[in-house]
Write a protein that holds these residues in place. Structure first.
Motif, PDB file in Angstrom:
ATOM      1  N   TYR A   1       0.825  -1.210   0.000  1.00 30.46           N
ATOM      2  CA  TYR A   1       0.000   0.000   0.000  1.00 30.46           C
ATOM      3  C   TYR A   1       0.858   1.258   0.000  1.00 30.46           C
ATOM      4  O   TYR A   1       1.782   1.409   0.805  1.00 30.46           O
ATOM      5  CB  TYR A   1      -0.933  -0.009   1.203  1.00 30.46           C
ATOM      6  N   ASP A   2       0.507   2.168  -0.930  1.00 27.79           N
ATOM      7  CA  ASP A   2       1.176   3.464  -1.048  1.00 27.79           C
ATOM      8  C   ASP A   2       0.134   4.550  -1.268  1.00 27.79           C
ATOM      9  O   ASP A   2      -1.009   4.284  -1.635  1.00 27.79           O
ATOM     10  CB  ASP A   2       2.162   3.462  -2.228  1.00 27.79           C
ATOM     11  N   ILE A   3       0.557   5.798  -1.071  1.00 30.01           N
ATOM     12  CA  ILE A   3      -0.298   6.945  -1.350  1.00 30.01           C
ATOM     13  C   ILE A   3      -0.588   6.995  -2.851  1.00 30.01           C
ATOM     14  O   ILE A   3       0.323   6.852  -3.683  1.00 30.01           O
ATOM     15  CB  ILE A   3       0.379   8.253  -0.923  1.00 30.01           C
ATOM     16  N   THR A   4      -1.863   7.187  -3.202  1.00 32.15           N
ATOM     17  CA  THR A   4      -2.261   7.312  -4.605  1.00 32.15           C
ATOM     18  C   THR A   4      -3.178   8.525  -4.740  1.00 32.15           C
ATOM     19  O   THR A   4      -3.158   9.418  -3.905  1.00 32.15           O
ATOM     20  CB  THR A   4      -2.959   6.028  -5.099  1.00 32.15           C
ATOM     21  N   GLY A   5      -3.983   8.543  -5.775  1.00 33.50           N
ATOM     22  CA  GLY A   5      -4.860   9.698  -5.985  1.00 33.50           C
ATOM     23  C   GLY A   5      -4.081  10.909  -6.427  1.00 33.50           C
ATOM     24  O   GLY A   5      -3.144  10.807  -7.236  1.00 33.50           O
ATOM     25  N   ARG A   6      -4.403  12.088  -5.886  1.00 30.55           N
ATOM     26  CA  ARG A   6      -3.793  13.354  -6.319  1.00 30.55           C
ATOM     27  C   ARG A   6      -2.505  13.690  -5.576  1.00 30.55           C
ATOM     28  O   ARG A   6      -1.966  14.785  -5.730  1.00 30.55           O
ATOM     29  CB  ARG A   6      -4.799  14.496  -6.171  1.00 30.55           C
TER      30      ARG A   6
ATOM     31  N   ASN B   1       1.488  17.193  -4.436  1.00 31.98           N
ATOM     32  CA  ASN B   1       0.120  17.241  -4.907  1.00 31.98           C
ATOM     33  C   ASN B   1       0.071  17.647  -6.376  1.00 31.98           C
ATOM     34  O   ASN B   1       0.663  18.655  -6.778  1.00 31.98           O
ATOM     35  CB  ASN B   1      -0.702  18.224  -4.064  1.00 31.98           C
ATOM     36  N   LEU B   2      -0.635  16.855  -7.182  1.00 32.83           N
ATOM     37  CA  LEU B   2      -0.688  17.087  -8.623  1.00 32.83           C
ATOM     38  C   LEU B   2      -1.531  18.301  -8.994  1.00 32.83           C
ATOM     39  O   LEU B   2      -1.339  18.877 -10.072  1.00 32.83           O
ATOM     40  CB  LEU B   2      -1.255  15.843  -9.321  1.00 32.83           C
ATOM     41  N   ASP B   3      -2.460  18.716  -8.143  1.00 29.66           N
ATOM     42  CA  ASP B   3      -3.318  19.864  -8.443  1.00 29.66           C
ATOM     43  C   ASP B   3      -2.658  21.180  -8.051  1.00 29.66           C
ATOM     44  O   ASP B   3      -2.579  22.111  -8.854  1.00 29.66           O
ATOM     45  CB  ASP B   3      -4.664  19.717  -7.721  1.00 29.66           C
ATOM     46  N   THR B   4      -2.173  21.261  -6.827  1.00 33.70           N
ATOM     47  CA  THR B   4      -1.570  22.510  -6.337  1.00 33.70           C
ATOM     48  C   THR B   4      -0.098  22.634  -6.710  1.00 33.70           C
ATOM     49  O   THR B   4       0.475  23.720  -6.627  1.00 33.70           O
ATOM     50  CB  THR B   4      -1.704  22.597  -4.812  1.00 33.70           C
ATOM     51  N   GLU B   5       0.522  21.501  -7.087  1.00 35.32           N
ATOM     52  CA  GLU B   5       1.958  21.432  -7.387  1.00 35.32           C
ATOM     53  C   GLU B   5       2.794  21.912  -6.199  1.00 35.32           C
ATOM     54  O   GLU B   5       3.853  22.516  -6.356  1.00 35.32           O
ATOM     55  CB  GLU B   5       2.300  22.232  -8.650  1.00 35.32           C
ATOM     56  N   GLU B   6       2.295  21.630  -5.003  1.00 39.68           N
ATOM     57  CA  GLU B   6       3.000  21.964  -3.773  1.00 39.68           C
ATOM     58  C   GLU B   6       3.335  20.693  -3.002  1.00 39.68           C
ATOM     59  O   GLU B   6       2.705  19.647  -3.187  1.00 39.68           O
ATOM     60  CB  GLU B   6       2.159  22.900  -2.903  1.00 39.68           C
ATOM     61  N   MET B   7       4.329  20.803  -2.128  1.00 37.41           N
ATOM     62  CA  MET B   7       4.838  19.656  -1.402  1.00 37.41           C
ATOM     63  C   MET B   7       4.342  19.641   0.038  1.00 37.41           C
ATOM     64  O   MET B   7       4.641  20.551   0.816  1.00 37.41           O
ATOM     65  CB  MET B   7       6.367  19.655  -1.398  1.00 37.41           C
ATOM     66  N   GLY B   8       3.541  18.631   0.369  1.00 39.50           N
ATOM     67  CA  GLY B   8       3.224  18.376   1.760  1.00 39.50           C
ATOM     68  C   GLY B   8       4.232  17.397   2.330  1.00 39.50           C
ATOM     69  O   GLY B   8       5.304  17.182   1.746  1.00 39.50           O
TER      70      GLY B   8
ATOM     71  N   ASN C   1      -3.462  19.699  -0.404  1.00 38.82           N
ATOM     72  CA  ASN C   1      -4.544  19.456  -1.349  1.00 38.82           C
ATOM     73  C   ASN C   1      -5.125  20.752  -1.902  1.00 38.82           C
ATOM     74  O   ASN C   1      -4.931  21.836  -1.340  1.00 38.82           O
ATOM     75  CB  ASN C   1      -5.666  18.669  -0.671  1.00 38.82           C
ATOM     76  N   ALA C   2      -5.871  20.610  -2.992  1.00 38.44           N
ATOM     77  CA  ALA C   2      -6.591  21.749  -3.558  1.00 38.44           C
ATOM     78  C   ALA C   2      -7.644  22.230  -2.561  1.00 38.44           C
ATOM     79  O   ALA C   2      -8.106  21.489  -1.701  1.00 38.44           O
ATOM     80  CB  ALA C   2      -7.249  21.342  -4.880  1.00 38.44           C
ATOM     81  N   GLN C   3      -8.021  23.487  -2.696  1.00 41.29           N
ATOM     82  CA  GLN C   3      -8.987  24.088  -1.789  1.00 41.29           C
ATOM     83  C   GLN C   3     -10.307  23.299  -1.817  1.00 41.29           C
ATOM     84  O   GLN C   3     -10.814  22.947  -2.873  1.00 41.29           O
ATOM     85  CB  GLN C   3      -9.247  25.550  -2.180  1.00 41.29           C
ATOM     86  N   GLY C   4     -10.842  23.056  -0.627  1.00 41.67           N
ATOM     87  CA  GLY C   4     -12.099  22.331  -0.516  1.00 41.67           C
ATOM     88  C   GLY C   4     -11.951  20.839  -0.344  1.00 41.67           C
ATOM     89  O   GLY C   4     -12.924  20.164  -0.001  1.00 41.67           O
ATOM     90  N   GLU C   5     -10.756  20.288  -0.566  1.00 41.03           N
ATOM     91  CA  GLU C   5     -10.526  18.857  -0.380  1.00 41.03           C
ATOM     92  C   GLU C   5     -10.034  18.589   1.038  1.00 41.03           C
ATOM     93  O   GLU C   5      -9.158  19.275   1.541  1.00 41.03           O
ATOM     94  CB  GLU C   5      -9.517  18.331  -1.398  1.00 41.03           C
ATOM     95  N   SER C   6     -10.596  17.581   1.678  1.00 41.60           N
ATOM     96  CA  SER C   6     -10.266  17.265   3.059  1.00 41.60           C
ATOM     97  C   SER C   6      -8.801  16.853   3.205  1.00 41.60           C
ATOM     98  O   SER C   6      -8.262  16.129   2.363  1.00 41.60           O
ATOM     99  CB  SER C   6     -11.164  16.124   3.562  1.00 41.60           C
ATOM    100  N   ARG C   7      -8.185  17.324   4.284  1.00 36.78           N
ATOM    101  CA  ARG C   7      -6.829  16.896   4.615  1.00 36.78           C
ATOM    102  C   ARG C   7      -6.827  15.881   5.747  1.00 36.78           C
ATOM    103  O   ARG C   7      -5.758  15.519   6.246  1.00 36.78           O
ATOM    104  CB  ARG C   7      -5.978  18.111   4.973  1.00 36.78           C
ATOM    105  N   ASP C   8      -8.018  15.456   6.148  1.00 39.69           N
ATOM    106  CA  ASP C   8      -8.126  14.445   7.199  1.00 39.69           C
ATOM    107  C   ASP C   8      -7.967  13.035   6.659  1.00 39.69           C
ATOM    108  O   ASP C   8      -7.863  12.084   7.444  1.00 39.69           O
ATOM    109  CB  ASP C   8      -9.485  14.552   7.903  1.00 39.69           C
TER     110      ASP C   8
END
Length: 383
Positions: free
Chosen positions: A184-189, A223-230, A261-268
């Motif tokens: 299991y790895d992080i997927t999605g955006r 993050n592929l949408d914001t192009e920022e690094m969490g 994440n992009a605005q409006g997407e949960s970070r929980d």
């Protein structure tokens, strides 16, 4: 205005230093190539409490997995690879592990490629066929793409690793990570990038019966949408004991994920995936696990050993309103020559693979959920 740092500072110099290291490695006098080919064929029977149709027909028995293992060595450089072929519904075919390595001496070695992440009790934090809860959140038998240094001394073992990313099967500019994978790895955006791991184990007692260790993990989440690094981080404290025919494993994990994440997407929650199917996992959690087993040598025809075990896991989620997850597996492993048979009774509460609605059992969960169970027999011939 100060821009957010979207790249961790260490990857480029680390990789350059590693390439230089490879160029100056000494060469052993081994002139004859070595090659070993092995593998396994497994079948599975299961009967699940939440599947009414399956219960009426007495369960299902079918194909589980076929795998090929290859080990090779030549002039001091060695290879270890394992390719698995599951049914299309479980992701099809993919590489579980595949790395090249070099032994500096009897205690020190290096691995490069798709190699096991040094975190927690290894190789498995479990005894059963289902693993423990830690596997389902990417913290048991995880494999990523990078380089790992291993030291194994009489009293101290340690591993240091840098992973550029998880298994990357799609090399597009903004392509999501494929869910077709073993671990299991992080997927999605979001994508796992530039991860560092460190693990140390202190061995004590007669024949190093006790293994006490800690593990650390830190890496980026691009993050592929914001192009920022969490980022994400995890810590584990673990203890394993082997005493005669008994084995015990105890582990504590705390983990946090902070995606940009992009605005409006949960970070929980974060998306994770394996076997072709993604689901949500709580971003922040603590996990407790305990396992015990006992071997019983027998002489029943081809059967030489029976191992009884119980593995328990508890996932405590940090987000307000999320319901915790539990897992317990009681079973026996029967060994007969090259055939190994796991007979398991696996019970889960808010567990995606044990009776849940799959998508969000490991994230928000369901406070009205009930315990579900699966009786499972896995039969494998290993060659």
């Amino acid at each position: 205005m100060i821009e957010k740092n979207t790249h961790l500072p260490f990857p480029k110099p680390f990789c350059l230093a590693f390439l230089v290291l490879l160029m100056v490695l000494p060469v052993f006098a081994q002139e004859t190539p070595e090659l070993k080919i092995g593998g396994a064929l497994r079948f599975n029977y299961n009967l699940s409490s939440w599947k009414e149709g399956q219960k009426k027909r007495g369960g299902d028995f079918g194909y589980d997995m076929f795998r090929i293992n290859a080990e090779a060595a030549y002039k001091g450089i060695f290879l270890n690879a394992e390719y698995r072929l599951y049914s299309e519904g479980f992701g099809g075919g993919f590489l579980k592990q595949g790395w090249v390595g070099y032994n500096f001496n009897e205690q020190d070695k290096i691995h490069i490629g798709l190699t096991q992440v040094p975190f927690g009790i290894q190789q498995y934090n479990s005894h059963n066929w289902f693993f423990n809860l830690s596997y389902y959140v990417g913290m048991e038998d995880d494999h990523d793409m990078g380089v790992k240094y291993l030291h194994s001394g009489e009293k101290i073992e340690y591993q240091l690793a840098f992973f550029k990313n998880a298994e990357e099967l799609r090399f597009g500019n903004n392509t999501e990570t494929s869910p077709n994978r073993y671990s299991y790895d992080i997927t999605g955006r979001n994508k796992e990038v530039n991860q560092i791991n460190g693990k140390i184990v202190y061995k004590f007692g007669k024949e190093a019966a006790h293994r006490l260790g800690v593990s650390l993990e830190y890496g980026g989440l691009y993050n592929l949408d914001t192009e920022e690094m969490g980022d994400h981080a995890a810590f584990a404290a673990h203890y394993e004991i082997t005493k005669g025919k008994w084995n015990g494993k105890a582990q504590f994990i705390t983990a946090s994920h902070n995606p940009e994440n992009a605005q409006g997407e949960s970070r929980d929650v974060v998306a994770m995936a394996a076997y072709g199917a993604p689901y949500e996992v709580a971003s922040d959690f603590k996990m407790y696990s305990l396992g015990i087993s006992r071997n019983v040598p027998v002489t029943w025809g081809p059967v030489s050993n029976v191992q009884f075990y119980n593995d328990f896991g508890y996932m405590q989620k940090e987000a307000l309103g999320f319901t915790d997850s539990y897992m317990n597996v009681t079973g026996v492993l029967v060994s007969a020559g090259s055939v190994y048979m796991y007979i398991d009774y696996a019970a889960g509460y808010n567990h995606s693979w044990l009776g849940g609605n799959f998508v969000d059992d490991f994230s928000k969960g369901n406070p009205d959920a009930k315990w579900e169970a699966r009786f499972n027999i896995n039969i494998g011939y290993y060659f």
